[in-house]
Design an enzyme around this catalytic site. Structure first.
Site, PDB file in Angstrom:
ATOM      1  N   GLY A   8      37.804  37.736  37.267  1.00 39.52           N
ATOM      2  CA  GLY A   8      38.335  37.986  38.615  1.00 39.52           C
ATOM      3  C   GLY A   8      37.520  37.267  39.674  1.00 39.52           C
ATOM      4  O   GLY A   8      37.361  37.755  40.797  1.00 39.52           O
ATOM      5  N   LEU A  10      38.015  34.793  41.519  1.00 41.05           N
ATOM      6  CA  LEU A  10      38.639  34.257  42.738  1.00 41.05           C
ATOM      7  C   LEU A  10      39.208  35.377  43.612  1.00 41.05           C
ATOM      8  O   LEU A  10      39.904  35.130  44.596  1.00 41.05           O
ATOM      9  CB  LEU A  10      39.731  33.236  42.379  1.00 41.05           C
ATOM     10  CG  LEU A  10      39.241  32.076  41.489  1.00 41.05           C
ATOM     11  CD1 LEU A  10      40.335  31.053  41.277  1.00 41.05           C
ATOM     12  CD2 LEU A  10      37.996  31.408  42.074  1.00 41.05           C
ATOM     13  N   GLY A  11      38.898  36.617  43.279  1.00 44.08           N
ATOM     14  CA  GLY A  11      39.345  37.759  44.078  1.00 44.08           C
ATOM     15  C   GLY A  11      38.426  38.011  45.257  1.00 44.08           C
ATOM     16  O   GLY A  11      37.537  37.208  45.563  1.00 44.08           O
ATOM     17  N   GLN A  12      38.613  39.145  45.920  1.00 48.48           N
ATOM     18  CA  GLN A  12      37.872  39.417  47.158  1.00 48.48           C
ATOM     19  C   GLN A  12      36.360  39.456  46.924  1.00 48.48           C
ATOM     20  O   GLN A  12      35.601  38.807  47.629  1.00 48.48           O
ATOM     21  CB  GLN A  12      38.322  40.749  47.790  1.00 48.48           C
ATOM     22  CG  GLN A  12      37.761  40.924  49.200  1.00 48.48           C
ATOM     23  CD  GLN A  12      37.686  42.373  49.671  1.00 48.48           C
ATOM     24  OE1 GLN A  12      37.844  43.299  48.881  1.00 48.48           O
ATOM     25  NE2 GLN A  12      37.430  42.568  50.949  1.00 48.48           N
ATOM     26  N   ASP A  34      39.167  33.245  36.023  1.00 47.50           N
ATOM     27  CA  ASP A  34      40.261  33.998  36.646  1.00 47.50           C
ATOM     28  C   ASP A  34      41.539  33.615  35.925  1.00 47.50           C
ATOM     29  O   ASP A  34      41.541  32.688  35.112  1.00 47.50           O
ATOM     30  CB  ASP A  34      40.347  33.713  38.164  1.00 47.50           C
ATOM     31  CG  ASP A  34      40.888  34.923  38.924  1.00 47.50           C
ATOM     32  OD1 ASP A  34      41.966  35.427  38.549  1.00 47.50           O
ATOM     33  OD2 ASP A  34      40.223  35.380  39.864  1.00 47.50           O
ATOM     34  N   ARG A  36      44.112  32.177  37.060  1.00 46.67           N
ATOM     35  CA  ARG A  36      44.500  30.797  37.394  1.00 46.67           C
ATOM     36  C   ARG A  36      43.437  30.171  38.272  1.00 46.67           C
ATOM     37  O   ARG A  36      42.651  30.878  38.892  1.00 46.67           O
ATOM     38  CB  ARG A  36      45.884  30.743  38.039  1.00 46.67           C
ATOM     39  CG  ARG A  36      46.049  31.504  39.319  1.00 46.67           C
ATOM     40  CD  ARG A  36      47.510  31.480  39.774  1.00 46.67           C
ATOM     41  NE  ARG A  36      48.362  32.279  38.900  1.00 46.67           N
ATOM     42  CZ  ARG A  36      48.538  33.604  39.037  1.00 46.67           C
ATOM     43  NH1 ARG A  36      47.919  34.259  39.998  1.00 46.67           N
ATOM     44  NH2 ARG A  36      49.314  34.276  38.220  1.00 46.67           N
ATOM     45  N   ASP A  52      42.611  35.156  30.893  1.00 50.45           N
ATOM     46  CA  ASP A  52      43.408  36.356  31.141  1.00 50.45           C
ATOM     47  C   ASP A  52      42.634  37.506  30.506  1.00 50.45           C
ATOM     48  O   ASP A  52      42.406  37.501  29.293  1.00 50.45           O
ATOM     49  CB  ASP A  52      44.786  36.169  30.466  1.00 50.45           C
ATOM     50  CG  ASP A  52      45.624  37.434  30.500  1.00 50.45           C
ATOM     51  OD1 ASP A  52      45.121  38.504  30.909  1.00 50.45           O
ATOM     52  OD2 ASP A  52      46.799  37.354  30.082  1.00 50.45           O
ATOM     53  N   TYR A 141      44.873  54.442  39.834  1.00 52.70           N
ATOM     54  CA  TYR A 141      43.624  53.694  40.062  1.00 52.70           C
ATOM     55  C   TYR A 141      42.420  54.599  39.821  1.00 52.70           C
ATOM     56  O   TYR A 141      41.459  54.216  39.139  1.00 52.70           O
ATOM     57  CB  TYR A 141      43.647  53.196  41.503  1.00 52.70           C
ATOM     58  CG  TYR A 141      42.471  52.363  41.946  1.00 52.70           C
ATOM     59  CD1 TYR A 141      42.235  51.102  41.419  1.00 52.70           C
ATOM     60  CD2 TYR A 141      41.620  52.822  42.952  1.00 52.70           C
ATOM     61  CE1 TYR A 141      41.186  50.317  41.871  1.00 52.70           C
ATOM     62  CE2 TYR A 141      40.570  52.044  43.413  1.00 52.70           C
ATOM     63  CZ  TYR A 141      40.356  50.797  42.863  1.00 52.70           C
ATOM     64  OH  TYR A 141      39.314  50.017  43.316  1.00 52.70           O
ATOM     65  N   LYS A 145      39.462  54.390  37.109  1.00 53.68           N
ATOM     66  CA  LYS A 145      38.048  54.280  37.491  1.00 53.68           C
ATOM     67  C   LYS A 145      37.193  55.334  36.793  1.00 53.68           C
ATOM     68  O   LYS A 145      36.097  55.036  36.313  1.00 53.68           O
ATOM     69  CB  LYS A 145      37.885  54.364  39.016  1.00 53.68           C
ATOM     70  CG  LYS A 145      38.408  53.140  39.753  1.00 53.68           C
ATOM     71  CD  LYS A 145      37.697  51.865  39.302  1.00 53.68           C
ATOM     72  CE  LYS A 145      38.132  50.625  40.038  1.00 53.68           C
ATOM     73  NZ  LYS A 145      37.618  49.387  39.431  1.00 53.68           N
TER      74      LYS A 145
HETATM   75  C1  AKB Z   1      41.164  50.189  47.442  1.00 54.05           C
HETATM   76  O1  AKB Z   1      41.448  50.535  48.598  1.00 54.05           O
HETATM   77  O2  AKB Z   1      41.920  50.319  46.478  1.00 54.05           O
HETATM   78  C2  AKB Z   1      39.791  49.621  47.196  1.00 54.05           C
HETATM   79  C3  AKB Z   1      38.829  50.698  46.802  1.00 54.05           C
HETATM   80  C4  AKB Z   1      38.268  51.598  47.807  1.00 54.05           C
HETATM   81  O3  AKB Z   1      38.504  50.808  45.657  1.00 54.05           O
HETATM   82  N1  AKB Z   1      39.330  48.919  48.345  1.00 54.05           N
END
Ligand code: AKB
Length: 314
Positions: A8, A10-12, A34, A36, A52, A141, A145
């Site tokens: 990852g 090239l991500g934030q 990444d 791509r 990938d 999410y 986590k």
């Molecule tokens: C999101 O908002 O999903 C992320 C995080 C707090 O993990 N920035």
């Protein structure tokens, strides 16, 4: 850390972390990967491979090709996208993590992956949320986590992989924008303030979330990875934060720098619900005690820097 593979990249976080690690450890020793390639500095300033993360063989071969001693696994969907596509999120977030952990195990590499304030849920104490507390998230999410934290601890105890992680709050940066997160408003607001002098917030006034400026996040990752293992009581994952604010507070701070700026609200119920299930503020004292975590930027200094940098960029 001598030779580092980043997923990852090239991500934030990845696009800035890659450059920072290349400064510290040497360009050839940081292998950016990444799904791509693009023409960003992170992709062009050192080794880059298309990987990938759901493909174990590709990740493993790349790690072996460069003989890495550290894996930093950043590739993941953020909270709002994960909520919209929960099955895809499970497969990517958990499948990718499992492959990255297996790669680290095979290469006897040190391992980092970020957790998030999203690992907490509505039954977690809301204010000054402790390091060790109730974790019953209500988002996909968050489920990813918490499972990821447990899996990383499992790889440490079971296989001796030196796994480490932090629970990041919303990360704010002027370089690569985030995508699909709940805290993204706190980045968008600066872009819109500099471009148009106004912002319509999808998060409601009075909604507090933890945030951190990217330079502090990069320091946190490097300092945790360089910390003496013997001093770590926790591993996956440490609460870290720099500030907590609601939309009207970041707007007021921006107004000090751009006097005509104004904020309006058009609340997105999906993201608002996610935000309300997260803490108002978390306690980072375990990170401070075990590896010296300290954030340098607060809302005032971050706002000044963001506006200055975006004025140059836009
Ligand atoms: C999101 O908002 O999903 C992320 C995080 C707090 O993990 N920035």
């Amino acid at each position: 850390m001598k030779r580092i593979l980043i997923t990852g990249a090239l991500g934030q976080i990845g696009s800035e972390l890659t450059l920072r690690l290349r400064e510290v450890y040497g360009s050839d020793n940081v292998i950016a990967t990444d799904i791509r390639k693009n023409d960003s500095e992170a992709a062009q300033s050192g080794p880059f491979e298309v990987v990938d993360v759901t493909n174990l063989q590709s990740m493993m071969e790349t790690a072996k090709k460069y003989n890495v001693d550290t894996v930093m696994h950043l590739a993941a969907l953020l909270s709002a996208t994960a909520e919209a596509k929960p099955v895809f999120a499970w497969n990517l977030n958990m499948g990718g993590l499992m492959n990255a952990l297996e790669t680290a195990r095979e290469l006897k590499a040190q391992f980092f992956t970020p957790s998030s304030i999203g690992a907490f849920g509505p039954s977690t104490p809301k204010d000054n949320t402790p390091q060790d507390t109730i974790m019953r998230p209500t988002t996909m999410y968050g489920v990813n986590k918490v499972a990821g934290e447990l899996l990383s601890d499992y790889y440490f105890h079971k296989f001796g992989v030196d796994t480490r992680g932090v629970r990041f709050p919303g990360l704010i940066s002027y370089d690569t924008p985030p995508g699909g997160g709940t805290t993204d408003y706190a980045v968008e607001i600066y872009y819109e303030a500099v471009k148009n002098g106004k912002y319509t917030s999808y998060i409601d006034k009075g909604t507090y979330m933890d945030m951190m400026y990217m330079p502090d996040a990069l320091n946190a990752i490097i300092n945790l990875m360089e910390a003496d293992s013997a001093k770590l009581i926790h591993r996956n994952a440490f609460n870290v934060t720099a500030m907590s604010f609601a939309p009207e507070e970041i707007a007021a701070e921006i107004k000090k720098n751009i006097p005509d700026f104004h904020i309006e609200y058009n609340v997105d119920l999906d993201r608002q619900k996610i935000a309300e299930s997260w803490p108002n503020s978390i306690d980072a004292s375990a990170a401070a005690a075990e590896w010296g975590f300290k954030a340098e930027y607060n809302l005032e200094t971050m706002t000044k820097d963001m506006i200055e940098k975006l004025r140059q960029k836009l």
